[in-house]
Scaffold this active site. Structure first.
Site, PDB file in Angstrom:
ATOM      1  N   LYS A  66       0.814  -1.233   0.000  1.00 19.83           N
ATOM      2  CA  LYS A  66       0.000   0.000   0.000  1.00 19.83           C
ATOM      3  C   LYS A  66       0.844   1.278   0.000  1.00 19.83           C
ATOM      4  CE  LYS A  66      -4.245  -1.678   2.130  1.00 19.83           C
ATOM      5  NZ  LYS A  66      -5.261  -1.386   3.138  1.00 19.83           N
ATOM      6  N   ASP A 102     -10.064   3.233   2.305  1.00 23.61           N
ATOM      7  CA  ASP A 102     -10.256   2.525   3.582  1.00 23.61           C
ATOM      8  C   ASP A 102     -10.989   3.408   4.602  1.00 23.61           C
ATOM      9  OD1 ASP A 102      -9.080   0.094   2.883  1.00 23.61           O
ATOM     10  OD2 ASP A 102      -7.078   0.789   3.408  1.00 23.61           O
ATOM     11  N   GLN A 250     -15.399  -0.055   1.547  1.00 27.58           N
ATOM     12  CA  GLN A 250     -14.198   0.423   0.837  1.00 27.58           C
ATOM     13  C   GLN A 250     -14.208  -0.130  -0.585  1.00 27.58           C
ATOM     14  OE1 GLN A 250     -11.434  -1.389  -0.286  1.00 27.58           O
ATOM     15  NE2 GLN A 250     -12.136  -3.340   0.554  1.00 27.58           N
TER      16      GLN A 250
END
Ligand code: ATR
Length: 279
Positions: A66, A102, A250
């Site tokens: 990420k 998120d 999400q």
């Protein structure tokens, strides 16, 4: 042909994202595929370039990529940049742009379940200070929650979240024992660490003994669906918010970024619960 979508991560084989996005495609009538791309850390740049060349429409990014993926994108949206993590990438005519859904997904799932706790005067406590906490902190602050506590095992890491402070939020950094003893100050408690996740389902990051009745306790862990922390919350009269709903929302945000279409949740929450229970 339709949309070419997928997920980069390592490992990825147990991901629920193909199931969720397949359901979104069915309920919107959008054609496409969602593939898993297991990618070891030293293969990330190569993978991103391959997907770009192959004309991927968009992809999700999960652990451990990420943060690292940001170096290989053409553009990163401001929130994702400040959070320091990207979980969704869209291919806009050959330019890859990264987003973080998120925190916004968490906020949407909470707004669906307990909208009353998202009023400005409510006080929130975040447990943990990793990537998930950063996204949730930014989403809550942007929404207008003005008083937020952040508690973490490593206090200095929680202090790192203060650099998201362009948001005029009063933020207090706490140890877990300070959080436990001041728990009755909070209307919303969000557990963002991996503590309590199967197979360590008998653990919880703090005790909720001092929680006020009606406080909302969220846990982003969704295996098990009801963590030990959420069981204690329920026993003490708090309201509980399970982690799989954040996972769904999400994904809903990501699907909207890729396709411009809003998929209905319909019975998906229930279907995901059944899947997580192994039915
Ligand atoms: P993520 O991106 O999933 O949030 P992360 O960035 O690795 O993951 O952050 C993990 C979080 O869980 C951190 O807040 C970490 O606490 P530290 O900063 O003190 O390491 C917390 N965490 C993980 N295991 C923990 C444990 N056994 N007890 C307490 N906190 C834990």
């Amino acid at each position: 042909m339709g949309y070419k979508l997928g997920l980069i991560g390592y490992p990825v084989q147990h991901s629920l994202s193909p199931f969720i996005h397949q359901k979104f495609m069915e309920n919107t009538g959008i054609q496409g595929s969602y593939q898993l791309f297991a990618t070891e850390p030293n293969q990330l740049e190569k993978r991103v370039n391959e997907l770009k060349r192959a004309g991927i429409s968009g992809f999700n990014v999960t652990v451990p990529h990420k943060q690292a993926v940001m170096s290989y994108l053409d553009e990163v949206d401001t929130d994702a940049y400040r959070i320091g993590a990207v979980n969704t990438v869209v291919n806009d005519k050959g330019r890859l742009k990264g987003y973080n859904t998120d925190g916004s997904g968490y906020l949407r799932s909470l707004a669906e379940a307990y909208p009353d706790v998202l009023r400005q005067e409510k006080k929130a406590l975040i447990l943990g200070a990793g990537g998930a906490a950063r996204g949730i902190y930014r989403a809550l602050a942007k929404h207008g929650i003005q008083r937020i506590g952040i508690a973490n095992r490593t206090k200095s890491k929680a202090e790192g979240l203060l650099d998201l402070q362009d948001l005029h939020t009063e933020t207090e950094i706490l140890s877990y024992s300070e959080a436990e003893s001041s728990l009755d100050n909070y209307d919303l408690i969000v557990q963002t660490t991996s503590v309590g996740m199967s197979p360590e389902y008998d653990e919880q990051v703090i005790s909720l003994n001092k929680v006020k009745p009606h406080t909302v306790v969220s846990d982003i862990v969704y295996k098990p669906l009801t963590t030990k922390l959420l069981r204690q919350a329920g026993d003490l009269g708090a309201r509980t918010h399970q982690g799989h709903t954040m996972l769904l929302y999400q994904a809903q945000y990501a699907f909207e970024i890729w396709t411009g279409t809003h998929p209905q949740m319909e019975s998906l929450v229930e279907q995901l619960e059944q899947r997580l229970r192994g039915k």
